[in-house]
Design an enzyme around this catalytic site. Structure first.
Site, PDB file in Angstrom:
ATOM      1  CE  LYS A 173     -27.190  53.106 -42.417  1.00 25.51           C
ATOM      2  NZ  LYS A 173     -28.627  53.159 -42.034  1.00 25.51           N
ATOM      3  N   GLY A 226     -29.845  46.733 -50.626  1.00 24.17           N
ATOM      4  CA  GLY A 226     -30.650  47.954 -50.697  1.00 24.17           C
ATOM      5  C   GLY A 226     -30.849  48.354 -52.144  1.00 24.17           C
ATOM      6  CB  SER A 227     -32.137  51.434 -53.640  1.00 26.50           C
ATOM      7  OG  SER A 227     -31.228  52.398 -53.150  1.00 26.50           O
ATOM      8  CB  THR A 228     -29.841  49.972 -58.252  1.00 18.82           C
ATOM      9  OG1 THR A 228     -30.437  48.656 -58.251  1.00 18.82           O
ATOM     10  CG2 THR A 228     -28.743  50.009 -59.291  1.00 18.82           C
ATOM     11  N   GLY A 231     -26.343  51.499 -53.799  1.00 22.49           N
ATOM     12  CA  GLY A 231     -25.205  50.644 -54.149  1.00 22.49           C
ATOM     13  C   GLY A 231     -24.172  51.427 -54.948  1.00 22.49           C
ATOM     14  CD  GLU A 249     -27.497  39.545 -53.176  1.00 24.33           C
ATOM     15  OE1 GLU A 249     -28.248  39.691 -54.156  1.00 24.33           O
ATOM     16  OE2 GLU A 249     -26.686  38.610 -53.077  1.00 24.33           O
ATOM     17  CB  CYS A 283     -35.392  42.883 -53.882  1.00 22.09           C
ATOM     18  SG  CYS A 283     -35.116  41.275 -53.098  1.00 22.09           S
ATOM     19  CD  GLU A 378     -36.789  47.902 -56.454  1.00 25.12           C
ATOM     20  OE1 GLU A 378     -35.939  48.778 -56.184  1.00 25.12           O
ATOM     21  OE2 GLU A 378     -36.694  46.731 -56.052  1.00 25.12           O
TER      22      GLU A 378
END
Ligand code: NAD
Length: 480
Positions: A173, A226-228, A231, A249, A283, A378
């Site tokens: 995706k 992607g973002s934490t 995740g 990641e 990142c 971030e």
């Protein structure tokens, strides 16, 4: 006027609209023009793509690595040959400057390398008397890949190439903000010789199709960048469904430490590039710079000068190295953090904003409290904080005082100190006298703490997509 592209789902080597016929518009952040109508994949579409991948798995995994490698290498060559096309699509749809676009080269290296490196090996053992034991490494079946928007082709290739080389079939995706290069590469999959269903590429928003993939009972691995926060959502979905393996990641809040014996000009050049490259949407950018107290003034003045020299504007102009933020939402997020930073510390380089074009000029803060929001969260924009330190241990503690741990940098001529500090930094990657994005093909890429799980590299990535099986083989008369 730009032609509006019709970005559809690629399932079983065919482009199809979403089953609901739902689409959304993608606009250029620089011109505001609509550049694509994008299919919004539904839960049913995810099921269809997974079924296609499942159906193709037996034949694909039964091929030799040599046979599987041929289409991979063809795709690698094709991507490289189409660098300009791919760079143009990212510039148009998410404002990534065409100058310095390295993603096609990166992707080509990955498809070429894994086109030859698909030879998974277990081991054998004679250490149990009466047995000849062996372990096998075997593909999982259907792998899910979910990628972000800031360097889409990099993540497309670093995940798909090892997964399919290992014999898995994939549903990827793309990000709703940057589906164009995944869609373009999908157009070459059949001509490069991939059988139907081996690589399926869908697009749409995370809450629908991304969540459906994370919850899917037939997807056995999700590789996600992607973002934490996302995740975490994927990990929860994995726990609620089939405990699929997750490889992450995630985000970063990278520190750079500049000691007073460092080559200051080199440190300024490296750290300025790190935070402002891709308009700060990286990142591993060093968004927190710690300089030793005695060099604060010299470093900060040089950093401001360097940041003011960026060539801002139209991302399709090769001379431009600083384009817009990826979209209006990202632009507004960056402005929100700039306002927060103004309240908590000193603004010493005030980037003018170009709202219509979504461009944020580089911003520099100093003297931020360590617990300020801008030090902890971030921003994903061209916004840096320069704080100071006096003692080595003090700066190590500050650098590590974050939930992230992706990439740290340090600048010093004292090699013993460089080794000592590198060891103590809680970070998956450390640059010594260099800063991100400096890296290496053959070293692990990834983060400590909330920046990820697992590591990716040419040498390590394939293992994420292979199960281990131990076979205890009793053999009469084999002895001890
Ligand atoms: P994001 O987490 O918002 O989105 C990433 C992908 O996840 C998109 O495809 C999105 O549609 C999907 N998604 C969103 N919600 C989902 C859900 N509930 N379930 C499943 N999928 C979902 O991140 P982004 O804004 O696209 O990218 C920026 C982030 O990515 C930053 O935090 C950045 O640091 C990180 N990043 C990390 C690396 C790395 O290698 N560590 C590299 C690039 C970007």
């Amino acid at each position: 006027m730009q032609e509006v592209q019709n970005v559809e789902l690629f399932i079983n080597n065919k482009f199809v609209p979403a089953s609901t016929k739902e689409t959304f518009e993608l606009s250029s952040p620089y011109t505001g023009e609509v550049v694509a109508k994008v299919a919004e994949a539904s839960v049913d579409d995810v099921n269809t793509a997974v079924l296609a991948a499942q159906a193709s798995f037996p034949a694909w995994s039964a091929m030799s690595p040599l046979e599987r490698g041929r289409p991979l290498k063809k795709l690698g060559e094709k991507i490289l040959a189409e660098t300009q096309t791919l760079a143009g699509l990212e510039a148009l749809s998410m404002g990534r400057p065409v100058g310095g676009y390295f993603d096609a080269t990166y992707a080509s290296v990955h498809f070429n390398y894994f086109g030859e490196a698909g030879y998974a090996q277990g081991h054998t053992s004679l250490n149990t008397p009466g047995f000849l034991n062996m372990s096998l490494k075997q593909p999982f079946g259907v792998v899910g890949v979910i990628i972000p928007w800031n360097a889409p082709l990099v993540f497309f290739s670093k995940k798909i190439a090892p997964a399919v080389a290992a014999g898995n079939c994939v549903v990827l995706k793309s990000s709703e903000k940057a589906p164009m290069t995944s869609w373009k590469v999908a157009q070459w999959i059949e001509e490069c010789g991939f059988p139907p269903g081996v690589i399926n590429v869908i697009c749409g928003h995370g809450q629908t199709s991304g969540n459906a993939m994370s919850m899917h009972m037939k997807i056995r691995v999700i590789s996600f960048t992607g973002s934490t926060a996302t995740g975490r959502a994927i990990q929860i979905a994995s726990a609620k469904s089939n405990l699929k393996k997750v490889v992450f990641e995630l985000g970063g809040k990278g520190p750079a430490i500049v000691f007073d014996d460092a080559d200051i000009d080199a440190a300024v050049a490296a750290t300025e590039f790190s935070i402002n490259y891709n308009s700060g949407q990286t990142c591993m950018a060093n968004s927190r710079i710690y300089v030793q107290e005695s060099i604060k003034k010299k470093f900060t003045e040089a950093f401001k000068r360097a940041s003011s020299c960026r060539s801002l504007g139209d991302p399709s102009d090769p001379k431009v190295n600083h384009g817009p933020q990826a979209d209006g939402a990202q632009y507004n997020t960056v402005l929100k953090y700039i306002e927060l930073g103004k309240k908590s510390g000193s603004l010493v380089l005030d980037g003018t904003n170009e709202e219509a074009k979504h461009i944020v000029h580089p911003v520099v803060f100093t003297d931020q409290p360590e617990d300020a929001q801008i030090m902890k969260e971030e921003v994903f924009g061209p916004v840096v904080v320069i704080n100071t330190f006096t003692e080595e241990q003090d700066v190590i503690d500050k650098a590590n005082d974050t939930e992230y741990g992706l990439y740290a940098a340090l600048f010093t001529k004292d090699l013993e100190r460089a080794m000592r500090v590198s060891k103590k930094l809680e970070s998956g990657m450390v640059g010594v006298n260099c800063a991100s994005p400096t890296g290496s093909w053959d070293l692990p890429f990834g983060g400590y703490k909330g920046s990820g799980t697992g590591r990716e590299s040419l040498l390590e990535s394939m293992d994420h997509f292979l199960e281990n099986k131990s076979i205890y083989f009793k053999v009469s008369g084999i002895g001890g």
